[in-house]
Design an enzyme around this catalytic site. Structure first.
Site, PDB file in Angstrom:
ATOM      1  N   HIS A  54       0.776  -1.244   0.000  1.00 42.08           N
ATOM      2  CA  HIS A  54       0.000   0.000   0.000  1.00 42.08           C
ATOM      3  C   HIS A  54       0.808   1.296   0.000  1.00 42.08           C
ATOM      4  CE1 HIS A  54      -3.104  -2.825   0.987  1.00 42.08           C
ATOM      5  NE2 HIS A  54      -2.757  -2.926   2.261  1.00 42.08           N
ATOM      6  N   ASP A  67       3.522  -8.402   1.067  1.00 42.50           N
ATOM      7  CA  ASP A  67       4.048  -9.222   2.160  1.00 42.50           C
ATOM      8  C   ASP A  67       3.157 -10.413   2.518  1.00 42.50           C
ATOM      9  OD1 ASP A  67       2.117  -7.523   3.215  1.00 42.50           O
ATOM     10  OD2 ASP A  67       3.443  -6.609   4.693  1.00 42.50           O
TER      11      ASP A  67
END
Length: 442
Positions: free
Chosen positions: A72, A233
């Site tokens: 993000h 991730d």
């Protein structure tokens, strides 16, 4: 034996693993710290990546590499390839109002259908809207928008500002993958394409976005090594764990995540479940909570004991903690979306209010918060056959033993490991295999 490199560029640090591409065994490792803060100069990540690579003994002997990274974060680049301002990270909440504005403009259901997400402050689209409104002079300079792992991949391939990089600022050479693109709020996991209308509405103009590569697609770096697309991730961790459809990864760190592998895209108009893509071609519906391992930290500190002692104390109490119930919203909560909520302890009687019951209530309360994430996934028809329990909180014996009771499915606790970096390494190995297969077919 071919060697590959996997990288985990997280909020806190950069971890590098050099892995045997055939056996998956770790040959050597490296690490470097990242600065604190919710807005960070990406140059600090670049320096840490180079330090971690050096700490791992360099990459002259590897055949391929891949970078997994925090999702993000907004890396805004100008036409010269320079970073315009510090990157706003996923945990920077100044764009919360921007999320509200975007939902009002497009509707939560429509946004969920178009992108798999209902915007919250974490997502890149809200940070671009904040930039447009708060820093318009910077917004008009934006020529390209990258995510942390996109930008690091670009830099390690030799691109960047002309004075600093041998190949210069070729913005069209930015690449990403499905998982990280799916966390922006302007890419559709179902359609597999960017939603330019949403990007322009957020930023106020169009911009170059990284090309989204498939799971086994790759490009080259100047040394001829294969470069895999990388991953966000959570998707990289799922890949490193070998998670498959039916598996749900429950990560108990400072915050908590519950994500499952699904063969089908997931749409949740409530916004509880984020409909991300994964790193294999499937999908990764995810629920995030704010209160995870910190619940155990707080309980241990309150009781004046270590984490091991907290675990022993919790296991000495009966299931249900004698009716003592902790709702552990110590810093509000994201799922459910209760940012101003506080923690509550109920069911206190002379009989129930004991140290063992308090320890047990802390463990059960934390796991119930994560269990609510599993319930949200079940409600959307996501198959859940077993839970893979990872993160610092999973090292608690009490957590491991109580989790199956609360989560309602079998629980597997893999050995501790750098699963994001290992997932990136597995992806790097897969692109070597894909290239070999192409040569054989050719």
């Amino acid at each position: 034996m071919p060697l590959v490199m996997g990288v985990d560029s997280s909020t806190q640090s950069c971890k590098v693993v050099i892995v045997d591409a055939v056996t998956g065994s770790v040959v050597r490792t490296g690490r470097a710290a990242h600065p604190d803060g919710t807005a960070v100069d990406p140059e600090m990540w670049w320096q840490a990546l180079n330090e971690a690579i050096a700490d791992a003994g360099g990459i002259d002997d590897i055949a391929a590499w891949s970078i997994g990274g925090q999702q993000h974060g907004m890396v805004a680049l100008d036409a010269n390839g320079s970073v315009i301002r510090d990157a706003l990270l996923w945990n920077d909440t100044r764009s919360a109002h921007a999320a509200t504005e975007l939902i009002a403009e497009f509707g939560a259901s429509a946004l969920a259908t178009r992108t798999g997400l209902v915007p919250v402050a974490s997502f890149t689209i809200t940070k671009l809207r904040w930039l447009r409104d708060a820093e318009p002079d910077n917004a008009v300079r934006v020529a390209a928008v990258a995510l942390p792992h996109d930008w690091l991949t670009w830099r390690l391939r030799g691109y960047g500002p002309e004075s600093e990089s041998p190949l210069g600022p070729v913005l069209d050479e930015l690449i990403t993958d499905r998982s990280d693109a799916s966390g922006t709020g302007y890419w559709s996991p179902a359609a597999g394409s960017y939603d330019r209308e949403l990007l322009i509405s957020a930023l106020g103009q169009d911009a170059i976005l990284p090309r989204v590569l498939g799971p086994t697609e790759s490009v080259e770096d100047p040394a001829g090594r294969r470069v895999a697309p990388g991953a966000g991730d959570n998707a990289a961790a799922a890949l490193g764990l070998g998670a498959e459809p039916g598996d749900v990864v429950v990560s108990i760190g400072t915050s908590g995540t519950v994500c499952a592998i699904s063969r089908d895209p997931i749409v949740d108009p409530s916004g509880t479940v984020a409909g991300f893509a994964d790193a294999t071609g499937h999908f990764l519906p995810l629920v995030a909570t704010l209160n995870a391992a910190r619940v155990l930290d707080t309980a241990a500190a309150l009781l004046g004991i270590s984490h091991d002692e907290l675990s022993d104390l919790a296991l000495s109490a009966a299931p249900g903690a004698g009716g003592l119930t902790l709702l552990p919203y110590f810093e509000g909560e994201r799922t459910p979306n209760l940012p101003d909520a506080t923690a509550t302890l109920t069911g206190m009687t002379l009989a129930s209010t004991t140290r063992p019951n308090l320890a047990r209530a802390a463990v059960e309360g934390m796991l119930r918060g994560l269990g609510a994430g599993l319930d949200a996934l079940r409600g959307l028809g996501v198959p859940l056959d077993r839970a893979l329990l990872i993160g610092g909180g999973a090292q608690s014996e009490a957590v491991r033993r109580i989790a199956p009771e609360i989560l309602g499915i079998p629980v597997v606790v893999p050995d501790p490991g750098e699963y994001v970096a290992l997932g990136a390494a597995r992806q790097a190995a897969s692109v070597i295999a894909a290239r070999r297969a192409d040569h054989i077919r050719g």
